[in-house]
Design a protein around this motif. Sequence first.
Motif, mmCIF file in Angstrom:
data_model
loop_
_atom_site.group_PDB
_atom_site.id
_atom_site.type_symbol
_atom_site.label_atom_id
_atom_site.label_comp_id
_atom_site.label_asym_id
_atom_site.label_seq_id
_atom_site.Cartn_x
_atom_site.Cartn_y
_atom_site.Cartn_z
ATOM 1 N N PRO A 120 0.822 -1.212 0.000
ATOM 2 C CA PRO A 120 0.000 0.000 0.000
ATOM 3 C C PRO A 120 0.854 1.259 0.000
ATOM 4 O O PRO A 120 1.901 1.309 0.657
ATOM 5 C CB PRO A 120 -0.802 -0.116 1.298
ATOM 6 N N GLY A 121 0.407 2.247 -0.726
ATOM 7 C CA GLY A 121 1.090 3.530 -0.754
ATOM 8 C C GLY A 121 0.105 4.657 -0.517
ATOM 9 O O GLY A 121 -1.071 4.529 -0.814
ATOM 10 N N ALA A 122 0.600 5.736 0.049
ATOM 11 C CA ALA A 122 -0.233 6.921 0.291
ATOM 12 C C ALA A 122 0.580 8.157 -0.019
ATOM 13 O O ALA A 122 1.793 8.198 0.200
ATOM 14 C CB ALA A 122 -0.717 6.961 1.737
ATOM 15 N N GLY A 123 -0.100 9.179 -0.533
ATOM 16 C CA GLY A 123 0.546 10.442 -0.823
ATOM 17 C C GLY A 123 0.957 11.153 0.455
ATOM 18 O O GLY A 123 0.668 10.692 1.564
ATOM 19 N N PRO A 124 1.658 12.292 0.307
ATOM 20 C CA PRO A 124 2.152 13.013 1.477
ATOM 21 C C PRO A 124 1.047 13.358 2.464
ATOM 22 O O PRO A 124 -0.073 13.652 2.078
ATOM 23 C CB PRO A 124 2.761 14.281 0.884
ATOM 24 N N GLY A 125 1.378 13.295 3.731
ATOM 25 C CA GLY A 125 0.476 13.693 4.809
ATOM 26 C C GLY A 125 0.922 15.046 5.339
ATOM 27 O O GLY A 125 1.522 15.824 4.602
ATOM 28 N N PRO A 126 0.717 15.317 6.580
ATOM 29 C CA PRO A 126 0.043 14.407 7.504
ATOM 30 C C PRO A 126 -1.464 14.403 7.279
ATOM 31 O O PRO A 126 -2.028 15.340 6.751
ATOM 32 C CB PRO A 126 0.389 14.966 8.875
ATOM 33 N N SER A 146 3.093 11.208 7.845
ATOM 34 C CA SER A 146 4.371 11.792 7.431
ATOM 35 C C SER A 146 4.135 12.863 6.366
ATOM 36 O O SER A 146 3.226 12.740 5.547
ATOM 37 C CB SER A 146 5.265 10.689 6.862
ATOM 38 N N PRO A 147 4.968 13.909 6.336
ATOM 39 C CA PRO A 147 4.842 14.903 5.255
ATOM 40 C C PRO A 147 5.287 14.358 3.902
ATOM 41 O O PRO A 147 5.091 14.995 2.882
ATOM 42 C CB PRO A 147 5.742 16.055 5.724
ATOM 43 N N LYS A 148 5.896 13.166 3.893
ATOM 44 C CA LYS A 148 6.344 12.546 2.644
ATOM 45 C C LYS A 148 5.420 11.390 2.289
ATOM 46 O O LYS A 148 4.720 10.843 3.139
ATOM 47 C CB LYS A 148 7.772 12.020 2.800
ATOM 48 N N SER A 149 5.435 10.999 1.019
ATOM 49 C CA SER A 149 4.691 9.817 0.593
ATOM 50 C C SER A 149 5.215 8.607 1.349
ATOM 51 O O SER A 149 6.379 8.558 1.744
ATOM 52 C CB SER A 149 4.839 9.595 -0.916
ATOM 53 N N LYS A 150 4.353 7.607 1.539
ATOM 54 C CA LYS A 150 4.732 6.438 2.322
ATOM 55 C C LYS A 150 4.266 5.177 1.621
ATOM 56 O O LYS A 150 3.200 5.139 1.015
ATOM 57 C CB LYS A 150 4.117 6.518 3.713
ATOM 58 N N GLN A 151 5.102 4.133 1.713
ATOM 59 C CA GLN A 151 4.726 2.817 1.225
ATOM 60 C C GLN A 151 5.035 1.799 2.315
ATOM 61 O O GLN A 151 6.132 1.796 2.880
ATOM 62 C CB GLN A 151 5.478 2.458 -0.055
ATOM 63 N N LEU A 152 4.053 0.945 2.626
ATOM 64 C CA LEU A 152 4.226 -0.077 3.645
ATOM 65 C C LEU A 152 4.705 -1.383 3.021
ATOM 66 O O LEU A 152 4.623 -1.578 1.810
ATOM 67 C CB LEU A 152 2.916 -0.317 4.396
#
Length: 200
Positions: A120-126, A146-152
Amino acid sequence: MRLAIVLAGLSAIYPVAFADIDPPEGYGLHIPEWDVEITPGGERVTLNGTVEEVREELLRLNPRWNDDFLEGLPDESEHSTLVKRTDFYGAKYVCGRWSGARHNPIVDGIKYLRGISGRPGAGPGPGNCGRVSCSYDSAIWWCNDSPKSKQLRSYGSIADGAQYVVQHCTITPSGSSFSSVTGQAFHKTDWNVIVRGANC
């Protein structure tokens, strides 16, 4: 919104109702995208929506999908050393912020998340959240803090967060045979999982 499917380089669009997708207050919304196998080692598709919507479409494409991918997964009550889990030990959690979800549909959502391949990936947060599971008015959300994109590592990581909420925030009223759960678990690497009631 629509459920998008990309198969063998061709794009086909299938309508799906995304009614009443309200992200938790203070959070933004993203629709999860899944890159999954139709058959073990076979063709892959890209689907958007919840794990239940993805599973429904995969069963249409491969009626044996449950047998191929969910058979043999450990029960949530069993401890398995064969399945690598995301460490939520000692993680901060909050119970009771939202309306309660039904316990059994959440447990089913956790199992389905463990059976889906991909990362799974998500665009920048928070605060960027996607509803990854929703059935019987019970939802699991995954949020990037996170203020950055994240991939689990896997969708199983989200399942681990939801299981942590279930372990700490399940309530069975006196005299009732039905349990409910609502809560939020925060992982140390700046993401969280929310379990709550929903319209689905």
